[in-house]
Design a protein around this motif. Structure first.
Motif, PDB file in Angstrom:
ATOM      1  N   GLY A 172      47.158  33.415  68.075  1.00  0.00           N
ATOM      2  CA  GLY A 172      46.085  33.133  67.122  1.00  0.00           C
ATOM      3  C   GLY A 172      45.077  32.109  67.623  1.00  0.00           C
ATOM      4  N   GLU A 173      45.447  31.354  68.637  1.00  0.00           N
ATOM      5  CA  GLU A 173      44.561  30.360  69.231  1.00  0.00           C
ATOM      6  C   GLU A 173      43.772  30.908  70.411  1.00  0.00           C
ATOM      7  N   ALA A 174      44.077  32.111  70.854  1.00  0.00           N
ATOM      8  CA  ALA A 174      43.490  32.666  72.068  1.00  0.00           C
ATOM      9  C   ALA A 174      42.057  33.178  71.946  1.00  0.00           C
ATOM     10  N   PRO A 175      41.581  33.617  70.775  1.00  0.00           N
ATOM     11  CA  PRO A 175      40.231  34.189  70.717  1.00  0.00           C
ATOM     12  C   PRO A 175      39.138  33.308  71.312  1.00  0.00           C
ATOM     13  N   GLU A 176      39.199  32.004  71.103  1.00  0.00           N
ATOM     14  CA  GLU A 176      38.146  31.156  71.650  1.00  0.00           C
ATOM     15  C   GLU A 176      38.160  31.141  73.179  1.00  0.00           C
ATOM     16  N   LEU A 177      39.310  31.433  73.788  1.00  0.00           N
ATOM     17  CA  LEU A 177      39.390  31.458  75.247  1.00  0.00           C
ATOM     18  C   LEU A 177      38.828  32.745  75.844  1.00  0.00           C
ATOM     19  N   VAL A 178      38.899  33.832  75.104  1.00  0.00           N
ATOM     20  CA  VAL A 178      38.487  35.130  75.655  1.00  0.00           C
ATOM     21  C   VAL A 178      37.180  35.652  75.054  1.00  0.00           C
ATOM     22  N   ALA A 179      36.595  34.931  74.092  1.00  0.00           N
ATOM     23  CA  ALA A 179      35.341  35.360  73.466  1.00  0.00           C
ATOM     24  C   ALA A 179      34.254  35.518  74.531  1.00  0.00           C
ATOM     25  N   PRO A 180      33.445  36.541  74.456  1.00  0.00           N
ATOM     26  CA  PRO A 180      33.276  37.439  73.327  1.00  0.00           C
ATOM     27  C   PRO A 180      34.250  38.614  73.332  1.00  0.00           C
ATOM     28  N   GLY A 181      35.202  38.634  74.248  1.00  0.00           N
ATOM     29  CA  GLY A 181      36.219  39.685  74.259  1.00  0.00           C
ATOM     30  C   GLY A 181      37.219  39.476  73.136  1.00  0.00           C
ATOM     31  N   GLU A 182      38.199  40.375  73.084  1.00  0.00           N
ATOM     32  CA  GLU A 182      39.225  40.308  72.055  1.00  0.00           C
ATOM     33  C   GLU A 182      40.591  40.118  72.692  1.00  0.00           C
ATOM     34  N   VAL A 183      41.481  39.488  71.960  1.00  0.00           N
ATOM     35  CA  VAL A 183      42.871  39.361  72.395  1.00  0.00           C
ATOM     36  C   VAL A 183      43.524  40.724  72.188  1.00  0.00           C
TER      37      VAL A 183
END
Length: 129
Positions: free
Chosen positions: A54-65
């Motif tokens: 749940g914390e990963a989106p900011e690391l991969v944005a604009p992609g998706e987890v």
């Protein structure tokens, strides 16, 4: 400037507590950072950071987890004796996904998955047997 030194690998997990316990038991390595959403283990030459998905989106944005299904990579750890490590893994309750087996490219391998499905391979040159 060459990109040559891998410092850390971050693995996204749905169950951080289960992953923490798994890595502590299987790898038996020091924790270098721990908080409510992550735990990082020092594997000697690389840090393995477990991060609550749940914390990963900011690391991969604009992609998706990606959802936790299928395999897209395999992490390999060199060992002296694959079969001996397999015995230890079995004692820890870790099931192998394959192996131990001799590969045509000259290594003996066995593979297991962490609680989030990340695959780990242990490997040793056949000449060590």
């Amino acid at each position: 400037m060459p990109l040559q030194d891998l410092d850390a690998i971050t693995l996204f997990t749905e169950d951080l507590a289960a992953s923490r316990a798994f890595y502590a038991a299987v790898f038996d390595r020091p924790v270098v950072h721990e908080d409510d959403v992550s735990t990082a283990f020092d594997l000697g030459n690389v840090i393995v950071n477990l991060l609550q998905a749940g914390e990963a989106p900011e690391l991969v944005a604009p992609g998706e987890v990606a959802p936790p299904s299928g395999h897209r990579f395999l992490l390999t750890v060199g060992v002296e004796d694959v079969d001996a490590v397999c015995v230890t893994l079995a004692e820890l309750g870790v099931a192998l996904t394959n192996g131990p087996q001799d590969r045509p490219w000259g290594i003996r391998t066995a593979t297991f998955a962490d609680p989030s499905g990340h695959l780990w391979e242990i490997a040793a040159p056949l000449s060590r047997r």
